[in-house]
Design an enzyme around this catalytic site. Structure first.
Site, PDB file in Angstrom:
ATOM      1  N   PRO A 277     -43.165  28.807  -9.490  1.00  0.00           N
ATOM      2  CA  PRO A 277     -43.043  27.378  -9.200  1.00  0.00           C
ATOM      3  C   PRO A 277     -41.904  27.072  -8.233  1.00  0.00           C
ATOM      4  O   PRO A 277     -42.007  26.148  -7.417  1.00  0.00           O
ATOM      5  CB  PRO A 277     -42.790  26.749 -10.578  1.00  0.00           C
ATOM      6  CG  PRO A 277     -42.532  27.863 -11.510  1.00  0.00           C
ATOM      7  CD  PRO A 277     -43.094  29.103 -10.917  1.00  0.00           C
ATOM      8  N   ASP A 278     -40.828  27.856  -8.299  1.00  0.00           N
ATOM      9  CA  ASP A 278     -39.709  27.632  -7.374  1.00  0.00           C
ATOM     10  C   ASP A 278     -40.160  27.776  -5.922  1.00  0.00           C
ATOM     11  O   ASP A 278     -39.672  27.078  -5.033  1.00  0.00           O
ATOM     12  CB  ASP A 278     -38.556  28.604  -7.665  1.00  0.00           C
ATOM     13  CG  ASP A 278     -38.984  30.072  -7.622  1.00  0.00           C
ATOM     14  OD1 ASP A 278     -40.123  30.382  -8.037  1.00  0.00           O
ATOM     15  OD2 ASP A 278     -38.185  30.921  -7.166  1.00  0.00           O
TER      16      ASP A 278
ATOM     17  N   ASP B  54     -34.994  32.446  -0.071  1.00  0.00           N
ATOM     18  CA  ASP B  54     -34.261  31.993  -1.250  1.00  0.00           C
ATOM     19  C   ASP B  54     -33.534  33.173  -1.887  1.00  0.00           C
ATOM     20  O   ASP B  54     -34.150  34.076  -2.452  1.00  0.00           O
ATOM     21  CB  ASP B  54     -35.245  31.345  -2.240  1.00  0.00           C
ATOM     22  CG  ASP B  54     -34.537  30.659  -3.406  1.00  0.00           C
ATOM     23  OD1 ASP B  54     -33.429  31.106  -3.778  1.00  0.00           O
ATOM     24  OD2 ASP B  54     -35.090  29.702  -3.961  1.00  0.00           O
TER      25      ASP B  54
HETATM   26  N1  LIG Z   1     -21.420  30.406  -5.681  1.00  0.00           N
HETATM   27  C1  LIG Z   1     -21.805  31.644  -5.979  1.00  0.00           C
HETATM   28  N2  LIG Z   1     -21.039  32.718  -5.612  1.00  0.00           N
HETATM   29  C2  LIG Z   1     -21.419  33.977  -5.898  1.00  0.00           C
HETATM   30  N3  LIG Z   1     -22.541  34.287  -6.521  1.00  0.00           N
HETATM   31  C3  LIG Z   1     -23.328  33.278  -6.899  1.00  0.00           C
HETATM   32  C4  LIG Z   1     -23.027  31.912  -6.663  1.00  0.00           C
HETATM   33  N4  LIG Z   1     -24.027  31.147  -7.157  1.00  0.00           N
HETATM   34  C5  LIG Z   1     -24.918  32.003  -7.665  1.00  0.00           C
HETATM   35  N5  LIG Z   1     -24.485  33.278  -7.518  1.00  0.00           N
HETATM   36  C6  LIG Z   1     -25.206  34.472  -7.904  1.00  0.00           C
HETATM   37  O1  LIG Z   1     -26.313  34.512  -7.041  1.00  0.00           O
HETATM   38  C7  LIG Z   1     -27.448  35.004  -7.712  1.00  0.00           C
HETATM   39  C8  LIG Z   1     -28.536  34.011  -7.561  1.00  0.00           C
HETATM   40  O2  LIG Z   1     -28.179  32.812  -8.175  1.00  0.00           O
HETATM   41  P1  LIG Z   1     -29.218  31.642  -8.291  1.00  0.00           P
HETATM   42  O3  LIG Z   1     -29.629  31.224  -6.919  1.00  0.00           O
HETATM   43  O4  LIG Z   1     -28.657  30.607  -9.185  1.00  0.00           O
HETATM   44  O5  LIG Z   1     -30.422  32.451  -8.979  1.00  0.00           O
HETATM   45  P2  LIG Z   1     -31.718  31.957  -9.721  1.00  0.00           P
HETATM   46  O6  LIG Z   1     -32.225  30.745  -8.982  1.00  0.00           O
HETATM   47  O7  LIG Z   1     -32.652  33.117  -9.605  1.00  0.00           O
HETATM   48  O8  LIG Z   1     -31.348  31.665 -11.132  1.00  0.00           O
HETATM   49  C9  LIG Z   1     -27.063  35.256  -9.143  1.00  0.00           C
HETATM   50  O9  LIG Z   1     -26.856  36.635  -9.288  1.00  0.00           O
HETATM   51  C10 LIG Z   1     -25.761  34.475  -9.293  1.00  0.00           C
HETATM   52  O10 LIG Z   1     -24.877  35.106 -10.190  1.00  0.00           O
HETATM   53  C1  LIG Z   2     -40.106  35.825  -7.446  1.00  0.00           C
HETATM   54  C2  LIG Z   2     -39.384  35.089  -8.569  1.00  0.00           C
HETATM   55  C3  LIG Z   2     -39.013  36.065  -9.661  1.00  0.00           C
HETATM   56  C4  LIG Z   2     -38.082  34.474  -7.983  1.00  0.00           C
HETATM   57  O1  LIG Z   2     -37.371  33.861  -9.026  1.00  0.00           O
HETATM   58  P1  LIG Z   2     -35.773  33.548  -8.973  1.00  0.00           P
HETATM   59  O2  LIG Z   2     -35.124  34.545  -8.112  1.00  0.00           O
HETATM   60  O3  LIG Z   2     -35.648  32.156  -8.364  1.00  0.00           O
HETATM   61  O4  LIG Z   2     -35.311  33.526 -10.382  1.00  0.00           O
HETATM   62  C5  LIG Z   2     -40.256  33.903  -9.103  1.00  0.00           C
HETATM   63  O5  LIG Z   2     -40.632  33.076  -8.052  1.00  0.00           O
HETATM   64  C6  LIG Z   2     -41.488  34.404  -9.819  1.00  0.00           C
HETATM   65  O6  LIG Z   2     -41.435  34.790 -10.961  1.00  0.00           O
HETATM   66  N1  LIG Z   2     -42.661  34.402  -9.116  1.00  0.00           N
HETATM   67  C7  LIG Z   2     -43.938  34.796  -9.636  1.00  0.00           C
HETATM   68  C8  LIG Z   2     -44.706  35.670  -8.692  1.00  0.00           C
HETATM   69  C9  LIG Z   2     -45.014  35.051  -7.351  1.00  0.00           C
HETATM   70  O7  LIG Z   2     -44.355  34.093  -6.914  1.00  0.00           O
HETATM   71  O8  LIG Z   2     -45.951  35.527  -6.679  1.00  0.00           O
HETATM   72  K   LIG Z   3     -35.625  33.305  -5.433  1.00  0.00           K
END
Ligand SMILES: Nc1ncnc2c1ncn2[C@@H]1O[C@H](COP(=O)(O)OP(=O)(O)O)[C@@H](O)[C@H]1O
Ligand SMILES: CC(C)(COP(=O)(O)O)[C@@H](O)C(=O)NCCC(=O)O
Ligand SMILES: [K+]
Length: 256
Positions: free
Chosen positions: A108-109, A129
């Site tokens: 969904p993201d 992302d």
């Molecule tokens: N401001 C920051 N500085 C350093 N690392 C970060 C920061 N924000 C998030 N992270 C790290 O970046 C990674 C991705 O974070 P995030 O985008 O929140 O992931 P998700 O959307 O998958 O939960 C994680 O490993 C998190 O610990």
């Molecule tokens: C690829 C992901 C794991 C990324 O998730 P995130 O890093 O934001 O936690 C997530 O979008 C997901 O579980 N997707 C399902 C498979 C797909 O998008 O095709």
């Molecule tokens: K992602």
């Protein structure tokens, strides 16, 4: 007022949207076992700090972790008396349907990123992302999500090195000054940082070649700022892109 919730595999972000701007953004780590009451305890404690006049009437949720959705639904129902919109569920409409293999459940993201980026930039985009995974979401000229690329996340790669090799420590990512590391930590940071710069460049070049057209590249996600200054990889960096996409999908559902 809308409460938008973006739950990733690492972090869960809550933002409050008053129809024009985000009033505040709160972040917590993602735990599937967190209850609705625990969300509310955290939320109501932290929100006091912002001294806002809150009147939350609607909730929208995007979650890459299916198990947290139940508790977030209860949270919305119990404390805001509303039935949340959950991206990816049949009752949540998308401005344009994704074009992927039948039976594919797109994260969904990624659908939200596509909607947010298309709203700001129009079509023919690549959204990179930098979350738990590093995802590339390809957006067609008409705004449809048409697929992409999933690579291991930056921190996941560092963690994998530490887990698999006895002599490699747990470290944080940083941009190294040089490519040739002269100690273990510098060697690891170099491999992951410059490796990702190369990964992003190669994947984007190949997507553009496959699509045979110019495309804008937008970066977002927790670790995107680290790569922002690196060698013109991106046309824009937008840390609120997923949140913006949630407001776009919410508005679309209100109007349809
Ligand atoms: N401001 C920051 N500085 C350093 N690392 C970060 C920061 N924000 C998030 N992270 C790290 O970046 C990674 C991705 O974070 P995030 O985008 O929140 O992931 P998700 O959307 O998958 O939960 C994680 O490993 C998190 O610990
Ligand atoms: C690829 C992901 C794991 C990324 O998730 P995130 O890093 O934001 O936690 C997530 O979008 C997901 O579980 N997707 C399902 C498979 C797909 O998008 O095709
Ligand atoms: K992602």
């Amino acid at each position: 007022m809308l409460l938008a919730i973006d739950c990733g595999n690492t972090n869960t972000v809550f933002s409050i949207w008053d129809g024009e701007k985000f009033l505040c953004t709160l972040r917590t780590s993602t735990h599937h076992a967190r209850t609705a009451d625990a969300y509310f305890t955290w939320f109501s404690t932290l929100i006091k700090h912002y001294e806002l006049e809150l009147d939350i009437t609607d909730v929208i949720i995007s979650s890459t972790v299916p198990r947290v959705v139940f508790n977030l639904r209860v949270f919305a129902d119990r404390f805001f008396d509303c039935r949340p919109l959950v991206v990816g569920k049949p009752e949540c409409l998308l401005p344009i349907e994704p074009r992927v293999d039948e039976g594919t459940l797109v994260g969904p993201d990624r659908l939200v990123n596509a909607a947010g980026a298309y709203d700001r930039h129009g079509g023919d985009l690549i959204v990179v992302d930098f979350g738990t995974a590093t995802t590339f979401d390809v957006v067609a000229a008409d705004g449809a999500y048409i697929g992409g690329v999933i690579a291991p996340g930056v921190n996941l790669s560092l963690e994998a090195l530490h887990q698999a090799a006895a002599a490699l420590p747990h470290i944080d990512i940083a941009k190294p000054q040089k490519v040739i590391g002269t100690n273990t930590v510098a060697c690891m940071q170099s491999g992951v940082f410059w490796g990702y710069v190369g990964l992003v460049r190669e994947v984007c070049d190949r997507i553009k070649a496959e699509r045979d057209r110019p495309m804008k590249v937008i970066s977002t996600g927790g670790l995107a700022p680290l790569f922002q200054q690196s060698h013109a990889l991106f046309d824009a960096f937008e840390d609120d892109l997923t949140m913006h996409g949630l407001t776009v999908i919410y508005d679309y559902n209100k109007d349809n």
